[in-house]
Design a protein around this motif. Structure first.
Motif, PDB file in Angstrom:
ATOM      1  N   ALA A 198       0.822  -1.216   0.000  1.00 14.14           N
ATOM      2  CA  ALA A 198       0.000   0.000   0.000  1.00 14.14           C
ATOM      3  C   ALA A 198       0.852   1.260   0.000  1.00 14.14           C
ATOM      4  O   ALA A 198       0.367   2.347  -0.355  1.00 14.14           O
ATOM      5  N   LEU A 199       2.130   1.131   0.381  1.00 15.84           N
ATOM      6  CA  LEU A 199       3.023   2.286   0.463  1.00 15.84           C
ATOM      7  C   LEU A 199       3.828   2.499  -0.809  1.00 15.84           C
ATOM      8  O   LEU A 199       4.710   3.361  -0.850  1.00 15.84           O
ATOM      9  N   HIS A 200       3.541   1.718  -1.850  1.00 15.33           N
ATOM     10  CA  HIS A 200       4.312   1.819  -3.094  1.00 15.33           C
ATOM     11  C   HIS A 200       4.347   3.264  -3.611  1.00 15.33           C
ATOM     12  O   HIS A 200       5.423   3.827  -3.848  1.00 15.33           O
ATOM     13  N   GLY A 201       3.188   3.871  -3.793  1.00 17.37           N
ATOM     14  CA  GLY A 201       3.125   5.237  -4.306  1.00 17.37           C
ATOM     15  C   GLY A 201       3.771   6.255  -3.385  1.00 17.37           C
ATOM     16  O   GLY A 201       4.611   7.056  -3.821  1.00 17.37           O
ATOM     17  N   PRO A 202       3.391   6.279  -2.084  1.00 16.90           N
ATOM     18  CA  PRO A 202       4.024   7.238  -1.170  1.00 16.90           C
ATOM     19  C   PRO A 202       5.539   7.111  -1.075  1.00 16.90           C
ATOM     20  O   PRO A 202       6.240   8.122  -0.978  1.00 16.90           O
ATOM     21  N   PRO A 245       2.869   4.852  13.198  1.00 12.85           N
ATOM     22  CA  PRO A 245       1.516   5.160  12.711  1.00 12.85           C
ATOM     23  C   PRO A 245       1.538   5.854  11.349  1.00 12.85           C
ATOM     24  O   PRO A 245       2.372   6.736  11.101  1.00 12.85           O
ATOM     25  N   TYR A 246       0.628   5.444  10.499  1.00 15.54           N
ATOM     26  CA  TYR A 246       0.578   5.924   9.110  1.00 15.54           C
ATOM     27  C   TYR A 246       0.523   7.437   9.038  1.00 15.54           C
ATOM     28  O   TYR A 246       1.219   8.065   8.236  1.00 15.54           O
ATOM     29  N   GLN A 247      -0.295   8.059   9.905  1.00 16.39           N
ATOM     30  CA  GLN A 247      -0.462   9.508   9.878  1.00 16.39           C
ATOM     31  C   GLN A 247       0.830  10.241  10.236  1.00 16.39           C
ATOM     32  O   GLN A 247       1.045  11.371   9.797  1.00 16.39           O
ATOM     33  N   ALA A 248       1.701   9.593  11.037  1.00 15.95           N
ATOM     34  CA  ALA A 248       2.971  10.238  11.405  1.00 15.95           C
ATOM     35  C   ALA A 248       3.842  10.431  10.177  1.00 15.95           C
ATOM     36  O   ALA A 248       4.445  11.498   9.983  1.00 15.95           O
ATOM     37  N   GLY A 249       3.919   9.403   9.335  1.00 14.24           N
ATOM     38  CA  GLY A 249       4.701   9.519   8.106  1.00 14.24           C
ATOM     39  C   GLY A 249       4.134  10.570   7.174  1.00 14.24           C
ATOM     40  O   GLY A 249       4.888  11.343   6.552  1.00 14.24           O
ATOM     41  N   ILE A 250       2.801  10.611   7.065  1.00 20.47           N
ATOM     42  CA  ILE A 250       2.159  11.616   6.203  1.00 20.47           C
ATOM     43  C   ILE A 250       2.459  13.020   6.714  1.00 20.47           C
ATOM     44  O   ILE A 250       2.761  13.935   5.937  1.00 20.47           O
ATOM     45  N   LEU A 251       2.389  13.202   8.045  1.00 22.61           N
ATOM     46  CA  LEU A 251       2.640  14.519   8.637  1.00 22.61           C
ATOM     47  C   LEU A 251       4.072  14.976   8.383  1.00 22.61           C
ATOM     48  O   LEU A 251       4.316  16.150   8.064  1.00 22.61           O
ATOM     49  N   LEU A 252       5.028  14.060   8.485  1.00 24.48           N
ATOM     50  CA  LEU A 252       6.425  14.410   8.223  1.00 24.48           C
ATOM     51  C   LEU A 252       6.618  14.822   6.768  1.00 24.48           C
ATOM     52  O   LEU A 252       7.294  15.819   6.470  1.00 24.48           O
TER      53      LEU A 252
END
Length: 342
Positions: free
Chosen positions: A28-32, A75-82
């Motif tokens: 699921a993280l391929h694109g990000p 947590p997924y949101q932590a990576g997005i926030l960074l």
């Protein structure tokens, strides 16, 4: 490099290759990992190096920390926030560059950074990745367009050609704005912008004038012309498959952009950028044409599989896409090592 390798691995897993799962979330993280992770960090590093300010390296540092956050299972949101924080930093760097050099091309590159930040905000707000991915594509597309516009100054583009260029940027940006409200309306408008920009680049970019040269300049020109053709393919596909959000045609649209356009640009510029960032010498070799050819032939196979719903062609095309990228990196490293020994 961690983002690139993990992203390629996750992409092969998504294509159906039976690989040992490194983590449950990796597919699921391929694109990000590939876009805001690898490409965002790389462009941030390049921009920070251009500014020559120690604090500017906070931008690629934040996105790199986002990569580690995803990779270590935080947590997924932590990576997005960074990564969102990193893209905000990229906007700040772009504002500084615009103030230093107030020109159309710096404003266009600044718009690219803004599109990345807005796309990450949508990602943070839990909008679907089918929408977010187009905003990420806008970051790369508009940033590259701005860089090519800077170089096109050598050819003294006319006011009419600049009007066409700006109309392409406007059309693409308008399509992105419409996506959250009406995906089927936004995609073809963005696609029209891609197609116009591809035609503009083929006709007005300096790459066409360097095809008659030899060595590295000719190699770069071939990479760029191929990239512009794939950008046009992405635009045409967006006009025909305006409702595709997860089916194989959606895969064809995204990878004509991210692989055909962006990675072809990377193949062309990496022999200059990587040695420059690492302060290492580099000597061109025609062996670089091998991974370049493999990338484009395998992408043709992959898109044929996508559009004909022929799963084996899609899978094998994707596998050789990854092999082409790894072969290119290995070849580049080998040539740098050879240059060090001379």
């Amino acid at each position: 490099m961690l983002a690139l390798l993990a992203g390629l691995y996750g992409g092969l897993f998504r294509l159906g290759w039976l690989l040992p799962p490194l983590t449950e979330t990796l597919p699921a993280l391929h694109g990000p990992l590939m876009v805001p992770g690898f490409l965002g960090t790389l462009i941030g590093l390049e921009r920070a190096t251009a500014l020559q300010k120690p604090w500017s390296y906070a931008v690629p540092l934040l996105t790199a920390l986002g990569i580690l956050s995803f990779s270590l299972g935080f947590p997924y949101q932590a990576g997005i926030l960074l990564m969102t924080s990193g893209s905000l930093g990229m906007v700040a760097l772009s504002v500084i560059l615009i103030r230093r050099q107030h020109a159309l091309y710096t404003v266009v590159m600044g718009l690219g950074a803004l599109l990345w930040f807005i796309g990450n905000l949508l990602w943070l707000a839990r909008f679907g990745l089918s929408i977010v991915a187009f905003w990420w594509a806008g970051f790369l597309l508009i940033t590259i367009a701005g860089e090519r516009l800077e170089l096109s100054r050598l050819l003294r583009p006319s006011r009419g050609s600049l009007t066409i260029f700006l109309s392409a940027i406007l059309s693409f940006t308008l399509g992105l704005i419409l996506l959250p409200q009406s995906y089927s309306a936004g995609v073809p408008i963005a696609g029209a912008g891609m197609l116009i920009l591809a035609l503009w680049l083929v006709n007005y970019d300096i790459a066409r004038h360097n095809l008659h040269q030899v060595g590295l300049p000719r190699y770069i020109s071939i990479c760029l012309i191929l990239a512009y053709l794939w950008l046009g393919v992405g635009g045409v596909l967006s006009l025909f498959y305006r409702t595709a959000t997860a089916a194989p045609p959606y895969d064809a649209i995204l990878h004509s952009l991210f692989l055909g356009f962006v990675f072809s640009m990377i193949f062309g510029h990496a022999p200059i950028i990587f040695p420059s960032l690492l302060h290492l010498p580099f000597t061109f070799s025609p062996t670089l044409y091998i991974p370049l050819s493999l990338l484009h032939l395998s992408l043709l196979l992959r898109l044929s599989g996508d559009l004909m719903f022929w799963i084996p062609a899609r899978q094998w095309g994707g596998l050789f896409n990854a092999i082409a990228i790894l072969l290119f990196l290995a070849n580049l490293a080998f040539l740098i090592i050879l240059s060090l020994k001379k």
